[in-house]
Design a protein around this motif. Structure first.
Motif, PDB file in Angstrom:
ATOM      1  N   PHE A  96       7.370 -26.851  46.353  1.00 13.54           N
ATOM      2  CA  PHE A  96       5.985 -27.198  46.030  1.00 13.54           C
ATOM      3  C   PHE A  96       5.828 -28.547  45.339  1.00 13.54           C
ATOM      4  CE2 PHE A  96       6.237 -22.524  46.094  1.00 13.54           C
ATOM      5  CZ  PHE A  96       5.369 -22.307  47.159  1.00 13.54           C
ATOM      6  N   HIS A 100       1.512 -31.280  49.731  1.00  9.56           N
ATOM      7  CA  HIS A 100       1.334 -30.262  50.763  1.00  9.56           C
ATOM      8  C   HIS A 100      -0.097 -29.728  50.736  1.00  9.56           C
ATOM      9  CE1 HIS A 100       2.456 -27.858  47.173  1.00  9.56           C
ATOM     10  NE2 HIS A 100       1.652 -26.932  47.677  1.00  9.56           N
ATOM     11  N   HIS A 102      -2.472 -25.990  52.027  1.00 10.63           N
ATOM     12  CA  HIS A 102      -2.397 -24.594  52.459  1.00 10.63           C
ATOM     13  C   HIS A 102      -3.617 -24.279  53.317  1.00 10.63           C
ATOM     14  CE1 HIS A 102       0.756 -23.838  49.472  1.00 10.63           C
ATOM     15  NE2 HIS A 102      -0.012 -24.454  48.595  1.00 10.63           N
ATOM     16  N   GLU A 106      -5.782 -22.260  46.922  1.00 14.72           N
ATOM     17  CA  GLU A 106      -4.739 -21.900  45.948  1.00 14.72           C
ATOM     18  C   GLU A 106      -5.458 -21.626  44.627  1.00 14.72           C
ATOM     19  OE1 GLU A 106      -1.237 -24.291  46.032  1.00 14.72           O
ATOM     20  OE2 GLU A 106      -0.558 -23.655  44.061  1.00 14.72           O
ATOM     21  N   HIS A 145      -1.973 -31.593  47.580  1.00 15.91           N
ATOM     22  CA  HIS A 145      -1.613 -31.414  46.165  1.00 15.91           C
ATOM     23  C   HIS A 145      -0.111 -31.194  46.054  1.00 15.91           C
ATOM     24  CE1 HIS A 145      -1.989 -27.306  47.679  1.00 15.91           C
ATOM     25  NE2 HIS A 145      -1.121 -26.962  46.741  1.00 15.91           N
TER      26      HIS A 145
HETATM   27 FE   LIG Z   1       0.361 -25.427  46.785  1.00 19.80          FE
END
Ligand SMILES: [Fe+2]
Length: 178
Positions: A96, A100, A102, A106, A145
Motif C-alpha cells: 500500500f 494506487h 481501489h 477506502e 493515494h
Molecule cells: Fe488504499
C-alpha cells in the motif's frame, strides 16, 4: 488529531482547513471521539488483540457503524491491528505504500496509533495526511493515494465495507515525491 503536510514542508493542523484542502478529491475527513470507557481505553492501549478483544472493541464503537449502515449502505466492518512486532509487517505495508486506487471507497476510522495517507491534488502537488485516534476518513474509489505508518509503527483502525470485492490495490505509475 489529523495533520496535513504539504510538499513545501508546511503542516496544517486545523481540521477545517485540512477538510478544505482535501475537498477537491472528494475525501471526507471527520473527527469521531472514541469515547472514554476504561475498558475501551485498556483495549486500545494493548499492542495486540485477540479475536474476542477485537470484537469487543468493534462493538463499543458500533454506533458509528450503525450510522454508516443507515446513511451509506455499509454492510461489514473489521478491525486491523498493526504493531512493530507483527510478522511480515513490511511485506504487508509494501502493498500500500505506492500510489494506487481501489474500485471501492477506502473507509477507515483510526482508534489508536497513527497512519499516513498520501494524495495527489488536482494541481499535481502531493500531500500527506497523518491520522491519529479519532480520525475518520473516506477516500473515494478511483482516488490515487498511498498509505504508510509513522515511525511509531503502530495503528488500530476500523475498516468499513459495502463489499470486499473491490478491495485490491490497482497500482498507478505516479512516483511519490514526499
Ligand atoms: Fe488504499
Amino acid at each position: 488529531m489529523a495533520s496535513l503536510k504539504r510538499q513545501n514542508g508546511t503542516v496544517e493542523t486545523d481540521i477545517r482547513l485540512i477538510q478544505e484542502g482535501l475537498a477537491p478529491l472528494g475525501v471526507d475527513l471527520q473527527y469521531w471521539p472514541t469515547g472514554g470507557s476504561e475498558r475501551l481505553q485498556a483495549l486500545l492501549a494493548q499492542a495486540s488483540l485477540d479475536d474476542n478483544e477485537k470484537e469487543e472493541l468493534l462493538q463499543a464503537l458500533d454506533h458509528y457503524f450503525e450510522q454508516l449502515k443507515r446513511n451509506a449502505g455499509y454492510q461489514t466492518r473489521d478491525l486491523i491491528v498493526i504493531h512493530a512486532d507483527l510478522p511480515n509487517l513490511d511485506a504487508m505495508l509494501a502493498k500500500f505504500d505506492k500510489c494506487h486506487t481501489h474500485a471501492d471507497d477506502e473507509v477507515r476510522y483510526v482508534v489508536d496509533g497513527e497512519g499516513v495517507f498520501g494524495f495527489v491534488l488536482p494541481d499535481g502537488q502531493q500531500v500527506e495526511l497523518t491520522m491519529a485516534a479519532g480520525d475518520y476518513i473516506n477516500v473515494p474509489h478511483s482516488t490515487e493515494h498511498w498509505f504508510r505508518l509513522t515511525p511509531m509503527r503502530r495503528v488500530k483502525a476500523v475498516r468499513y465495507f459495502t463489499s470486499t470485492a473491490g478491495w485490491v490495490p490497482e497500482y498507478t505509475a505516479t512516483p511519490i515525491c514526499l
